[in-house]
Design an enzyme around this catalytic site. Structure first.
Site, PDB file in Angstrom:
ATOM      1  N   GLU A  71     -50.499  17.649   7.207  1.00 30.38           N
ATOM      2  CA  GLU A  71     -49.450  17.793   6.201  1.00 30.38           C
ATOM      3  C   GLU A  71     -48.701  16.478   6.021  1.00 30.38           C
ATOM      4  O   GLU A  71     -48.272  16.146   4.921  1.00 30.38           O
ATOM      5  CB  GLU A  71     -48.497  18.929   6.576  1.00 30.38           C
ATOM      6  CG  GLU A  71     -49.088  20.320   6.376  1.00 30.38           C
ATOM      7  CD  GLU A  71     -50.137  20.707   7.406  1.00 30.38           C
ATOM      8  OE1 GLU A  71     -50.221  20.038   8.467  1.00 30.38           O
ATOM      9  OE2 GLU A  71     -50.875  21.679   7.168  1.00 30.38           O
ATOM     10  N   HIS A 130     -46.226  32.416   8.873  1.00 28.78           N
ATOM     11  CA  HIS A 130     -46.579  32.465   7.449  1.00 28.78           C
ATOM     12  C   HIS A 130     -45.445  32.961   6.569  1.00 28.78           C
ATOM     13  O   HIS A 130     -45.608  33.059   5.367  1.00 28.78           O
ATOM     14  CB  HIS A 130     -47.796  33.389   7.254  1.00 28.78           C
ATOM     15  CG  HIS A 130     -48.974  32.968   8.061  1.00 28.78           C
ATOM     16  ND1 HIS A 130     -49.269  33.488   9.290  1.00 28.78           N
ATOM     17  CD2 HIS A 130     -49.905  32.027   7.821  1.00 28.78           C
ATOM     18  CE1 HIS A 130     -50.354  32.898   9.768  1.00 28.78           C
ATOM     19  NE2 HIS A 130     -50.754  32.015   8.910  1.00 28.78           N
TER      20      HIS A 130
END
Ligand SMILES: Cc1ncc(C[n+]2csc(CCOP(=O)(O)OP(=O)(O)O)c2C)c(N)n1
Length: 708
Positions: free
Chosen positions: A443, A512
């Site tokens: 990321e 999540h």
């Protein structure tokens, strides 16, 4: 924008034979660097007698590193070369056009320079309009690598996709110390550059120390070049950075390799650190006198003189050069000290783009003319078909890829699969793998690359698979947010980062389902959107992709997974400006403020109260529509804020504080917040339901506030 005082006369091409170095220029830049270090170190040592505004609080010498950098700078001549450097690289910047006066004025915090007194002077940038460009440096070691990979990938995009031959032979050059090879940014960029065979040149200035930590703790055996010997797609070289002839040959070989399009190269140059780490650092605790003397004996300056005199300059010329440099530095120092202090009134300028007109454009992002040409309307088109949230986002991305050739969409699994949420499904097939592509699993690499691409004039739209997985990109996100401000509008990196977050369809978990949008609202420089329906998503995403500011665009998981948020498609040109809340439903007795998926639960709860509830969907947190909320609460006299993020220091606290200050006298009841009590989202649906505000719970709180 400060104009460079020297300009590059020669230009390099991929086909250039063995370069002829300009040894006089190299000597001049190395001598200037050494003289600057002398001046600054002497000032710092004798600080008792020095006025405050002549002091340099963050003084870093390049003593020992300067010769190799000056040689390297002589080959960084392409109009589209991009350089991502670190705090010991002032000699390189001098050879790329940094004026001696700016080199001194910036560390002194005087007006002008890299940042007009906003940033420490060793964190440099150079928006040379005719290149090469020095990307805004960061204060964090390792943060320089991935933006450079983005720049290098942008070179290939400009050349191969946009057909600009002028980018042929351009490279991204990144520099770091031996400590920086232990950072995640280094490995992320190395992976990007080697997997994509980018025109990227890594130069590691190995002085054997990271402040006090020895190189064998940064990479086993202290030699990153040896350890990378078998790394695929990478030319690896290593040598003595104090030997001008050897350094020149190695640098030339690597630059030629990268410019020719043969892939990235990494060069490790061993150099001495003939100084403390920085001004305040005493080396006594970690370096012996013998070690200091050994480094002093490796001084590259006498070697440079022997290399240059008499082969390229006479002894008299060298002496004259030294005298010129001494004079030039003295004049520049006087001029730098004479510069006024930066204006305190202007310190709030350029946290975000100044769109009032008349302000020079920053380097990076689309130009104002390009934005204007893309057009757009804030009036939604009538009669659009009903679209689910994910489909609306996809259609908006597709449309923007069609009309803006500088738009790119990328992230993990975004290409072949179409994203784990299938939001980009089919886009790669339609637009090709140069414009819609999978990235390596980093990321930091995704966001840092986006920053470099934006600085190179592209419009990167990065996907982070889930909000929680933006954590490794935190450094790049924060640096992106301050970039315009800290360079005083010299640079900007308007990127869009799409990230799904929040609970899913009856499921949650700590990985999540994070919904801490407040973090980005709290960060400097970002716009933050959290749309509740597909029409708003279309307009806000398009606004983000046309904005001069970077944007976090939340895609709520439950909206991606269910039909909640389905709305009429508002058209291919619909742009919804940030900071414009929506009154979902008017009412008289209480204002409920919410956003994202909670809007749907609040709608259901509000229905139970007829005309009593006014419901506001905030849509964006940064900026947020204070005027709309204040006007409503002044009318109703009551307010309940509902959100999915933690209650403690959640965005509801910000709204409450604003209301307490600006609507206090119109309130008939305390402002209330309904939000999870600082408990992470849980997996089992019963647990999740116990944490998240639900329709009954919201209705009960509305009732209670109405009764208060
Ligand atoms: C992410 C981060 N961690 C820690 C620091 C503090 N720090 C500044 S310089 C430095 C050492 C860097 O060493 P190296 O990369 O070898 O460069 P050198 O100073 O030797 O040229 C450290 C730990 C920082 N600036 N950024």
């Amino acid at each position: 924008m400060a104009a460079p005082t020297t300009s590059k006369k020669r230009s390099a091409t991929a086909a250039e034979p063995e370069p002829r170095f300009r040894w006089r220029e190299i000597a001049r830049n190395a001598l200037i660097s050494r003289a600057l270090d002398d001046v600054e170190e002497a000032t710092n040592k004798n600080r008792a007698n020095v006025p405050r505004d002549h002091l340099i609080l963050y003084q870093f010498s390049a003593r020992g590193h300067e010769v190799a950098q000056a040689i390297l700078g002589d080959l960084i001549t392409h109009r589209h070369d991009g350089v991502s450097a670190y705090y010991r690289d002032r000699p390189l910047l001098l050879s790329l056009g940094l004026s001696v006066e700016d080199a001194l004025a910036s560390p002194l915090g005087r007006s002008g320079g890299f940042s007009d007194g906003r940033d420490i002077g060793v964190v440099c940038n150079l928006p040379n309009p005719d290149g090469p460009v020095v990307l805004p440096m960061g204060g964090d070691v390792g943060s320089q690598f991935t933006p450079c990979a983005g720049w290098a990938q942008a070179i290939t995009y400009h050349r191969d996709v946009l057909g600009k031959a002028a980018y042929d032979g351009a490279i991204g050059l990144v520099l770091g110390g031996d400590g920086s090879v232990a950072t995640s940014g280094f490995w992320s960029a190395l992976t990007i550059a080697t997997t994509l065979k980018l025109p990227m040149f890594f130069v590691i200035e190995d002085n054997g120390l990271g402040i006090s930590v020895r190189g064998d703790l940064q990479t086993p055996g202290s030699d990153i070049a040896a350890n990378l010997a078998s790394f695929a797609n990478l030319l690896v070289r290593s040598g003595d950075g104090t030997d001008p002839g050897a350094s020149a040959a190695l640098i030339a070989e690597c630059v030629r390799h990268v410019r020719a399009g043969d892939g990235p190269a990494l060069l490790r140059l061993a150099v001495p650190r003939m100084c403390s780490h920085s001004g305040p650092d005493s080396q006594k605790s970690y370096r012996t006198d013998a070690e200091l003397e050994a480094d002093a004996r490796r001084d590259p300056m006498p070697k440079l003189k022997r290399h240059v005199v008499p082969a390229f300059l006479s002894a008299a010329d060298w002496t004259a050069l030294e005298q010129d440099v001494e004079r030039e530095v003295a004049v520049a120092l006087a001029a730098a000290r004479a510069r006024p202090a930066p204006s305190a009134e202007a310190v709030g300028q350029f946290v975000r783009a100044d769109e009032s007109g008349g302000v020079a454009e920053a380097y990076g992002g689309l130009s104002q003319a390009e934005r204007a040409a893309l057009g757009g309307t804030d009036v939604p088109a009538e009669g659009g078909e009903n679209l689910r949230f994910a489909e609306a986002v996809k259609r908006t991305l597709a449309r923007e890829l069609e009309v803006n050739p500088k738009a790119l969409v990328f992230g993990e699994d975004v290409g072949r699969k179409g994203g784990v949420h299938l939001v980009t499904e089919g886009l790669q097939r339609k637009f090709g793998d140069k414009r819609v592509f999978d990235t390596s699993l980093s990321e930091e690499g995704i966001v840092g690359r986006a920053v470099g691409m934006a600085i190179a004039g592209l419009m990167p739209i990065a996907e982070i698979q889930f909000r929680k997985y933006a954590d490794p990109a935190t450094e790049q996100l924060n640096n992106c947010g301050t970039l315009r401000w800290r360079t005083k509008n010299r640079f900007a990196a308007p990127i869009v980062v799409r990230m799904p977050g929040g609970f899913g369809k009856d499921v949650g978990d700590p990985w999540h389902s994070l919904s801490d949008e407040v973090r980005f609202a709290h960060a400097y420089g970002w716009q933050v959107a959290m749309p509740s329906n597909s029409a708003d998503a279309v307009g806000l995403l398009r606004a983000a992709m046309r904005s001069p500011n970077p944007t976090i665009f939340f895609e709520h998981r439950s909206l991606l997974m269910t039909g909640d948020g389905t709305a009429h498609y508002p058209g291919d040109d619909y742009v919804l400006p940030f900071g414009r809340a929506r009154i979902v439903k008017s009412g008289d007795d209480i204002t409920v403020v919410t956003w994202g998926a909670m809007v749907h639960r609040c709608v259901a709860a509000a229905r139970r109260f007829g005309d009593r509830v006014e419901l506001i969907d905030l849509r964006t947190m940064a900026p947020w529509d204070k005027a709309c909320v204040l006007e409503s609460v002044r009318k109703t006299g009551r307010c309940l804020i509902v959100h999915e993020d933690n209650i403690t220091a959640g965005f509801g606290a910000e709204i409450s504080a604003t209301l307490a200050q600006d609507a206090f006298w119109q309130l008939d009841a305390p402002i209330e917040r309904l939000a999870p009590k600082d408990i992470p989202a849980a997996y089992h649906e019963d647990l999740l339901a116990a944490i998240m505000p639900n329709v009954d719970g919201i209705a009960a709180r509305i009732e209670a506030v109405l009764a208060a």
